[in-house]
Design an enzyme around this catalytic site. Structure first.
Site, PDB file in Angstrom:
ATOM      1  N   HIS A   1      67.537  31.799 -17.668  1.00 18.71           N
ATOM      2  CA  HIS A   1      67.790  31.743 -19.109  1.00 18.71           C
ATOM      3  C   HIS A   1      69.188  32.303 -19.376  1.00 18.71           C
ATOM      4  O   HIS A   1      69.498  33.419 -18.987  1.00 18.71           O
ATOM      5  CB  HIS A   1      66.728  32.587 -19.803  1.00 18.71           C
ATOM      6  CG  HIS A   1      66.677  32.431 -21.286  1.00 18.71           C
ATOM      7  ND1 HIS A   1      66.435  31.224 -21.898  1.00 18.71           N
ATOM      8  CD2 HIS A   1      66.821  33.344 -22.283  1.00 18.71           C
ATOM      9  CE1 HIS A   1      66.434  31.405 -23.218  1.00 18.71           C
ATOM     10  NE2 HIS A   1      66.664  32.672 -23.461  1.00 18.71           N
TER      11      HIS A   1
ATOM     12  N   ASP B   1      64.135  26.171 -17.425  1.00 13.38           N
ATOM     13  CA  ASP B   1      64.123  27.364 -18.279  1.00 13.38           C
ATOM     14  C   ASP B   1      62.719  27.626 -18.815  1.00 13.38           C
ATOM     15  O   ASP B   1      62.056  26.716 -19.313  1.00 13.38           O
ATOM     16  CB  ASP B   1      65.107  27.148 -19.437  1.00 13.38           C
ATOM     17  CG  ASP B   1      65.370  28.395 -20.254  1.00 13.38           C
ATOM     18  OD1 ASP B   1      64.417  29.140 -20.557  1.00 13.38           O
ATOM     19  OD2 ASP B   1      66.529  28.629 -20.613  1.00 13.38           O
TER      20      ASP B   1
ATOM     21  N   SER C   1      69.895  31.209 -26.395  1.00 21.22           N
ATOM     22  CA  SER C   1      68.481  31.375 -26.715  1.00 21.22           C
ATOM     23  C   SER C   1      68.264  31.174 -28.214  1.00 21.22           C
ATOM     24  O   SER C   1      68.676  30.160 -28.764  1.00 21.22           O
ATOM     25  CB  SER C   1      68.022  32.751 -26.219  1.00 21.22           C
ATOM     26  OG  SER C   1      66.638  32.863 -26.243  1.00 21.22           O
TER      27      SER C   1
END
Length: 531
Positions: free
Chosen positions: A493, A464, A239
């Site tokens: 994710h 995502d 991320s």
């Protein structure tokens, strides 16, 4: 939006709610200069990072058992690394970063160094990473034989000189205003809240704010590398951690050995961070619909309707009810979004969220209150939630120059909300403090390949929500020789944490042998959750 944390305010990059840069590229010195004071800032910061790294290499890390209240069991060890608050002044004020590690589980001969991890945010703590060994996480067992697993709290986070913007107990109080405005008065009220939040950050953490940037965290990462006694860094970022890795790879290309980035923030200057958050709103709507389709396909388990439209109707009904009379007195629309958004974030939330929703529709409101309302007795958790949001805001606001025109924010979010209503306004209010940010806003690093950069492995699911697929494609273009693994027809994710042999085996091969496929790879999706 930030890495999703239960019972906290909304997310963003690091995206889980999601799931973030400053000075120009180190080394891009524009002209010969005389004194240190007149050097370009990026040159002074690059020199400062060298000084700090040399100091850390000499000092090392004094490892010891972790403090009892950190929740990190033996044989995980903890320690501290000192870094400059301002790399342009490496001999000035220092701040401490909390780090932890667990040694490789294989032989001395098998050891390939340390693997340093960042989970995202910005504002996420990496200290739980070594627990992948103590909890016998099978996905990481092979890599653990070769690497020490090292986690850290980035600057401003948790145990690393934390920042704060508001009293944590006030921060979690509910119900909050409905993020979707009904009137201009609602928008004015939200704007006041955003401005007050920015002012609170300055009041409580003002000295830290100008230095809460991704490039500074990348410099911190290099100092940690040196303190570990590693010539080159092995890095795993998820991320927002992918953006941290992208900036590190740009600033310190020759200091990288291997890097895996998973669920990628688009690193282009045009996206950091205003546009990235708008892109998220579109992707969240798509993944929210994926989840609704799954709920409808499993109507026998959840009884929420046999079509997406039927599930959406029940959601809108729940939302309207909570707006009129907050459930249990505390769960209004804002709290519902904070809870429900974990479903489009992570497949692991599909069953729990649908189960709570199903119970509510069947007449059990307590399950929803327990899941979505703040726990005012959890003071440690509330401090962590407030701190995570403070760091998220501080980094995203400092990394780039944000629009200051309310007309622009209003126009962009009004337009997006029409077709993407699930997240748009809540994400807008979360980021709006950046429009009136009281500290310096920098120019993002131009992420690109420089001499010495090794081949990077990029992993991304095609649907995502927190970090849309285009981000992985963009980083792939910018990092020459990189390889992209796409998990098709999937949208969870954080792909490397899921069981998918097509992905897992390639991550192992890269980290253990430096092996990459001759071309990009598309993998079938991991298993769909079962009710």
């Amino acid at each position: 939006m930030r890495e999703n944390r239960p019972k906290s305010r909304l997310l963003a990059l690091g995206s889980a709610g999601v799931l973030v840069t400053a000075t120009l590229i180190a080394g891009a010195v524009t002209a010969p200069v005389a004194g240190a004071a007149s050097r370009p800032a990026q040159d002074r910061e690059a020199k400062g990072a060298e000084i700090a790294a040399a100091r850390a290499a000499k000092a090392g890390i004094k490892w010891r058992d972790c403090p009892a209240d950190w929740g990190l069991e033996k044989p995980i060890q903890c320690g501290w690394v000192s870094v400059p608050l301002d790399y342009a002044r490496p001999h000035g004020k220092q701040i401490k970063l909390a780090v932890d590690r667990i040694g490789n589980t294989g032989t001395k001969k098998e050891r390939q160094g340390a693997l340093v991890y960042n989970p995202g945010g910005p504002g996420g703590s990496g200290l739980r990473f070594p627990r992948r060994v103590t909890t016998n996480n099978a996905i990481w067992a092979n890599v653990a034989k070769a690497y020490d697993f090292v986690g850290f709290d980035p600057r401003g986070v948790g145990h690393s000189t934390p920042i704060s913007c508001v009293d944590p107990q006030e921060y979690v109080k509910a119900p909050k205003m409905d993020p979707v405005p009904d009137s201009e008065a609602d928008k004015t009220a939200q704007r006041k809240l955003a401005r007050a939040y920015a002012e609170g950050c300055a009041e409580r953490s003002g000295a830290m704010l100008p230095h809460m940037t991704t490039p500074n965290t990348a410099r911190d990462l290099d100092v940690i590398r040196a303190a570990l006694g590693e010539k080159k860094l092995n890095y795993l970022g998820v991320s927002y951690g992918t953006y941290l890795g992208a900036v590190y790879g740009t600033l310190f290309p020759g200091h990288l050995r291997r890097m895996v980035v998973d669920s990628v923030v688009d690193p282009s200057r045009e996206k950091i961070w205003y546009q990235a958050n708008l892109d998220q709103d579109v992707a969240f709507e798509g993944r929210w619909q994926d989840w609704q389709d799954w709920v409808a396909a499993n109507d026998a388990a959840f009884h929420l309707g046999t079509t997406r439209a039927a599930v959406q109707a029940k959601w809108l009904q729940l939302r309207a009810t909570a707006k009129k009379h907050p459930i249990g007195g505390v769960v209004g629309p804002a709290e519902l979004i904070s809870f429900f958004q974990s479903a489009p974030y992570y497949d692991s939330s599909w069953v729990p969220v649908a189960t709570v929703f199903s119970k509510y529709v069947a007449g059990d409101t307590q399950a929803l209150v327990d899941a979505a309302a703040p726990d005012l007795s959890d003071t440690a958790g509330n401090i962590a939630s407030e701190n995570g949001n403070a760091v998220y805001t501080a980094v995203e606001c400092a990394d780039a120059k944000w629009p200051t025109s309310w007309q622009k924010w209003n126009r962009d979010n009004t337009r997006l909300h029409q077709d993407h209503p699930f997240l748009t306004w809540s994400n807008a209010w979360m980021n709006l403090p950046c429009a009136t940010w009281p500290a310096k806003q920098h120019t993002p690093v131009e992420v690109k390949t420089h001499k010495g950069l090794p081949k990077v492995l990029i992993v991304q699911s095609a649907r995502d929500a927190a970090t849309p697929y285009g981000g992985a494609v963009e980083l792939h273009k910018r990092f020459q020789g990189s390889r992209l693994i796409t998990e098709k027809n999937a949208g969870s994710h954080g792909v490397t944490g899921l069981v998918n042999p097509c992905v897992n085996q390639r991550v192992d091969a890269y980290l253990l042998k430096g092996a990459l496929d001759g071309k990009d790879v598309t993998c079938a999706p991991h298993a769909t959750p079962k009710p």
